[in-house]
Enzyme design. Structure first.
Site, PDB file in Angstrom:
ATOM      1  N   CYS A   8      -3.954   7.238  -8.983  1.00  0.00           N
ATOM      2  CA  CYS A   8      -5.375   7.233  -8.619  1.00  0.00           C
ATOM      3  C   CYS A   8      -6.012   8.473  -9.245  1.00  0.00           C
ATOM      4  O   CYS A   8      -5.434   9.089 -10.136  1.00  0.00           O
ATOM      5  CB  CYS A   8      -5.572   7.158  -7.109  1.00  0.00           C
ATOM      6  SG  CYS A   8      -5.099   8.616  -6.156  1.00  0.00           S
ATOM      7  N   CYS A  13      -5.069  10.404  -1.873  1.00  0.00           N
ATOM      8  CA  CYS A  13      -5.465   9.349  -0.940  1.00  0.00           C
ATOM      9  C   CYS A  13      -4.758   8.024  -1.218  1.00  0.00           C
ATOM     10  O   CYS A  13      -3.842   7.638  -0.510  1.00  0.00           O
ATOM     11  CB  CYS A  13      -6.981   9.123  -0.980  1.00  0.00           C
ATOM     12  SG  CYS A  13      -7.971  10.522  -0.432  1.00  0.00           S
ATOM     13  N   ARG A  14      -5.195   7.330  -2.266  1.00  0.00           N
ATOM     14  CA  ARG A  14      -4.701   5.988  -2.545  1.00  0.00           C
ATOM     15  C   ARG A  14      -3.283   5.963  -3.089  1.00  0.00           C
ATOM     16  O   ARG A  14      -2.430   5.218  -2.585  1.00  0.00           O
ATOM     17  CB  ARG A  14      -5.649   5.273  -3.522  1.00  0.00           C
ATOM     18  CG  ARG A  14      -7.039   5.062  -2.946  1.00  0.00           C
ATOM     19  CD  ARG A  14      -8.000   4.532  -3.985  1.00  0.00           C
ATOM     20  NE  ARG A  14      -8.300   5.575  -4.979  1.00  0.00           N
ATOM     21  CZ  ARG A  14      -9.057   5.388  -6.055  1.00  0.00           C
ATOM     22  NH1 ARG A  14      -9.570   4.191  -6.303  1.00  0.00           N
ATOM     23  NH2 ARG A  14      -9.296   6.378  -6.886  1.00  0.00           N
ATOM     24  N   SER A  15      -3.018   6.734  -4.131  1.00  0.00           N
ATOM     25  CA  SER A  15      -1.680   6.645  -4.733  1.00  0.00           C
ATOM     26  C   SER A  15      -0.567   7.159  -3.807  1.00  0.00           C
ATOM     27  O   SER A  15       0.522   6.581  -3.812  1.00  0.00           O
ATOM     28  CB  SER A  15      -1.632   7.292  -6.113  1.00  0.00           C
ATOM     29  OG  SER A  15      -2.033   8.630  -6.101  1.00  0.00           O
TER      30      SER A  15
END
Length: 151
Positions: A8, A13-15
């Site tokens: 990301c 956050c996302r990864s």
């Protein structure tokens, strides 16, 4: 050993969520999962506390992960590179040295044909519900990825 990298923007956050979720679904003796960011904003940082809390609520501990930036040698290290959005895709592909590098890079939501929007929303400026939504998206898509890899 098969190696998978999830990417990301900042790698907080996302990864990290995708990393932890996918890692929990694959046998560690056959698969290596890691995560990275396209930017260097959070190199060495722990994941966002909201990502840690959402993962923990689902029985996954991502608290020991550390942010790192994607590097060109990742094309050599990883068999699969899954990115969270079109911007991440473009940033990684710009670093590719040849078509074999590009062939490794995919939008993570591409594996689910039932999802029309292939962009995992960045929850950073949202609240815990945004992180929970991202968790659900990633949990679903990593089920598909893990089934494909294990078959």
């Amino acid at each position: 050993m098969t190696s998978i990298l999830v990417v990301c923007l900042g790698n907080i956050c996302r990864s990290p969520l995708a990393h932890g979720i996918l890692e929990s679904k694959l046998p560690s003796d056959r698969f290596y999962v890691d995560s990275a960011g396209t930017a260097n904003y959070h190199v060495g940082d722990s994941p966002d506390q909201r990502s840690i809390a959402v993962a923990k609520a689902h029985g996954i501990d991502i608290s020991q992960q550390q942010g790192r930036q994607f590097k060109i040698t990742d094309f050599d290290t990883f068999d699969y590179i899954y990115v969270m959005d079109h911007s991440n895709f473009e940033n990684i592909v710009k670093l590719a040295r040849h078509t074999e590098d590009i062939a490794k890079v995919k939008l993570i939501l591409e594996v689910d044909s039932s999802i029309s929007e292939k962009h995992v929303p960045d929850p950073y400026h949202g609240d815990i519900s945004n992180f929970e939504n991202v968790y659900k998206l990633l949990d679903n898509v990593t089920n598909i990825i893990s089934r494909q890899l294990l078959s």
